[in-house]
Design a protein around this motif. Structure first.
Motif, PDB file in Angstrom:
ATOM      1  N   ILE A   1     -44.105  20.268  -8.070  1.00  0.00           N
ATOM      2  CA  ILE A   1     -43.320  19.810  -9.220  1.00  0.00           C
ATOM      3  C   ILE A   1     -44.239  19.173 -10.261  1.00  0.00           C
ATOM      4  CG2 ILE A   1     -41.572  18.137  -9.966  1.00  0.00           C
ATOM      5  CD1 ILE A   1     -40.190  18.671  -7.225  1.00  0.00           C
ATOM      6  N   GLU A   2     -45.207  18.361  -9.788  1.00  0.00           N
ATOM      7  CA  GLU A   2     -46.160  17.747 -10.720  1.00  0.00           C
ATOM      8  C   GLU A   2     -46.909  18.814 -11.524  1.00  0.00           C
ATOM      9  OE1 GLU A   2     -48.803  15.354  -8.378  1.00  0.00           O
ATOM     10  OE2 GLU A   2     -47.438  13.653  -8.333  1.00  0.00           O
ATOM     11  N   ILE A   3     -47.412  19.828 -10.843  1.00  0.00           N
ATOM     12  CA  ILE A   3     -48.176  20.888 -11.514  1.00  0.00           C
ATOM     13  C   ILE A   3     -47.293  21.636 -12.508  1.00  0.00           C
ATOM     14  CG2 ILE A   3     -49.340  23.098 -11.147  1.00  0.00           C
ATOM     15  CD1 ILE A   3     -50.391  21.846  -8.491  1.00  0.00           C
ATOM     16  N   LEU A   4     -46.059  21.926 -12.109  1.00  0.00           N
ATOM     17  CA  LEU A   4     -45.133  22.623 -12.996  1.00  0.00           C
ATOM     18  C   LEU A   4     -44.874  21.798 -14.259  1.00  0.00           C
ATOM     19  CD1 LEU A   4     -43.206  24.984 -13.524  1.00  0.00           C
ATOM     20  CD2 LEU A   4     -41.450  23.683 -12.315  1.00  0.00           C
ATOM     21  N   LEU A   5     -44.580  20.523 -14.086  1.00  0.00           N
ATOM     22  CA  LEU A   5     -44.319  19.671 -15.250  1.00  0.00           C
ATOM     23  C   LEU A   5     -45.556  19.537 -16.134  1.00  0.00           C
ATOM     24  CD1 LEU A   5     -42.128  16.850 -13.670  1.00  0.00           C
ATOM     25  CD2 LEU A   5     -41.397  18.647 -15.238  1.00  0.00           C
ATOM     26  N   LEU A   6     -46.716  19.390 -15.511  1.00  0.00           N
ATOM     27  CA  LEU A   6     -47.946  19.255 -16.289  1.00  0.00           C
ATOM     28  C   LEU A   6     -48.276  20.535 -17.060  1.00  0.00           C
ATOM     29  CD1 LEU A   6     -50.152  17.286 -13.767  1.00  0.00           C
ATOM     30  CD2 LEU A   6     -48.976  16.400 -15.777  1.00  0.00           C
ATOM     31  N   SER A   7     -47.923  21.679 -16.488  1.00  0.00           N
ATOM     32  CA  SER A   7     -48.213  22.939 -17.180  1.00  0.00           C
ATOM     33  C   SER A   7     -47.304  23.152 -18.385  1.00  0.00           C
ATOM     34  CB  SER A   7     -48.083  24.113 -16.206  1.00  0.00           C
ATOM     35  OG  SER A   7     -46.729  24.317 -15.843  1.00  0.00           O
TER      36      SER A   7
ATOM     37  N   PHE B   1     -47.091  11.591 -17.517  1.00  0.00           N
ATOM     38  CA  PHE B   1     -46.456  12.250 -16.375  1.00  0.00           C
ATOM     39  C   PHE B   1     -47.191  11.950 -15.080  1.00  0.00           C
ATOM     40  CE2 PHE B   1     -44.436  15.925 -18.927  1.00  0.00           C
ATOM     41  CZ  PHE B   1     -43.190  15.340 -18.863  1.00  0.00           C
ATOM     42  N   MET B   2     -48.511  12.083 -15.113  1.00  0.00           N
ATOM     43  CA  MET B   2     -49.312  11.890 -13.900  1.00  0.00           C
ATOM     44  C   MET B   2     -49.143  10.470 -13.361  1.00  0.00           C
ATOM     45  SD  MET B   2     -52.734  14.028 -14.906  1.00  0.00           S
ATOM     46  CE  MET B   2     -53.711  13.336 -13.611  1.00  0.00           C
ATOM     47  N   SER B   3     -49.176   9.498 -14.235  1.00  0.00           N
ATOM     48  CA  SER B   3     -49.021   8.110 -13.823  1.00  0.00           C
ATOM     49  C   SER B   3     -47.634   7.866 -13.242  1.00  0.00           C
ATOM     50  CB  SER B   3     -49.259   7.192 -15.017  1.00  0.00           C
ATOM     51  OG  SER B   3     -49.056   5.864 -14.654  1.00  0.00           O
ATOM     52  N   PHE B   4     -46.611   8.322 -13.949  1.00  0.00           N
ATOM     53  CA  PHE B   4     -45.238   8.145 -13.486  1.00  0.00           C
ATOM     54  C   PHE B   4     -45.004   8.872 -12.162  1.00  0.00           C
ATOM     55  CE2 PHE B   4     -40.887   9.877 -13.320  1.00  0.00           C
ATOM     56  CZ  PHE B   4     -40.190   8.690 -13.173  1.00  0.00           C
ATOM     57  N   LEU B   5     -45.408  10.127 -12.091  1.00  0.00           N
ATOM     58  CA  LEU B   5     -45.168  10.905 -10.878  1.00  0.00           C
ATOM     59  C   LEU B   5     -45.948  10.368  -9.681  1.00  0.00           C
ATOM     60  CD1 LEU B   5     -45.099  14.517 -12.355  1.00  0.00           C
ATOM     61  CD2 LEU B   5     -43.158  13.144 -11.555  1.00  0.00           C
ATOM     62  N   ALA B   6     -47.155   9.878  -9.918  1.00  0.00           N
ATOM     63  CA  ALA B   6     -47.931   9.283  -8.823  1.00  0.00           C
ATOM     64  C   ALA B   6     -47.217   8.044  -8.287  1.00  0.00           C
ATOM     65  CB  ALA B   6     -49.331   8.934  -9.299  1.00  0.00           C
ATOM     66  N   SER B   7     -46.666   7.233  -9.173  1.00  0.00           N
ATOM     67  CA  SER B   7     -45.920   6.043  -8.741  1.00  0.00           C
ATOM     68  C   SER B   7     -44.691   6.419  -7.929  1.00  0.00           C
ATOM     69  CB  SER B   7     -45.496   5.212  -9.955  1.00  0.00           C
ATOM     70  OG  SER B   7     -46.611   4.756 -10.649  1.00  0.00           O
ATOM     71  N   VAL B   8     -43.961   7.404  -8.414  1.00  0.00           N
ATOM     72  CA  VAL B   8     -42.763   7.851  -7.700  1.00  0.00           C
ATOM     73  C   VAL B   8     -43.142   8.432  -6.337  1.00  0.00           C
ATOM     74  CG1 VAL B   8     -40.875   9.529  -7.716  1.00  0.00           C
ATOM     75  CG2 VAL B   8     -41.416   8.240  -9.784  1.00  0.00           C
ATOM     76  N   ARG B   9     -44.186   9.274  -6.316  1.00  0.00           N
ATOM     77  CA  ARG B   9     -44.618   9.887  -5.061  1.00  0.00           C
ATOM     78  C   ARG B   9     -45.020   8.833  -4.038  1.00  0.00           C
ATOM     79  NH1 ARG B   9     -49.669  11.368  -4.728  1.00  0.00           N
ATOM     80  NH2 ARG B   9     -49.750  12.116  -6.868  1.00  0.00           N
ATOM     81  N   HIS B  10     -45.759   7.819  -4.488  1.00  0.00           N
ATOM     82  CA  HIS B  10     -46.180   6.751  -3.574  1.00  0.00           C
ATOM     83  C   HIS B  10     -44.990   5.942  -3.068  1.00  0.00           C
ATOM     84  CE1 HIS B  10     -50.442   7.405  -3.807  1.00  0.00           C
ATOM     85  NE2 HIS B  10     -50.395   7.399  -5.132  1.00  0.00           N
TER      86      HIS B  10
END
Length: 103
Positions: free
Chosen positions: A60-66, A78-87
């Protein structure tokens, strides 16, 4: 760092660090407790579930980033937000797995 974990790579193996052995294991009963806990993770499929979660989330991260039309500006957010959510989700998942392995 004291730790014990199951490797999902075939053949599956249980790893126990020397630090855990030296710090916490004073008898065969305590070693059996650690091994039983790790075997529970294996039987309950926690490694497989955790890997599936991580793979799905990273996809999902890769899809959103693309799809970032700003060529990187939104990607950083996105990367910061998604990393926080994933953790955060991973921590909850991990606690649940630990509780169920102890039952």
């Amino acid at each position: 760092m004291p730790n014990a974990f199951v490797s999902e790579v075939l053949p599956r193996r249980i790893f126990i660090t020397t630090s855990l052995m030296e710090t916490f294991i004073e008898s065969q009963d305590e070693l059996a407790l650690v091994l039983g806990h790790e075997i529970s993770h294996l039987i309950l499929g926690h490694s497989s579930s955790q890997n599936a979660f991580e793979t799905s989330f990273r996809t999902i991260e890769i899809l959103l980033l693309s799809l970032d039309p700003t060529e990187g500006l939104l990607s950083l957010a996105f990367m910061s937000f998604l990393a926080s959510v994933r953790h955060a989700v991973g921590a909850v998942y991990s606690r649940e797995n630990e509780r169920s392995a102890d039952e």
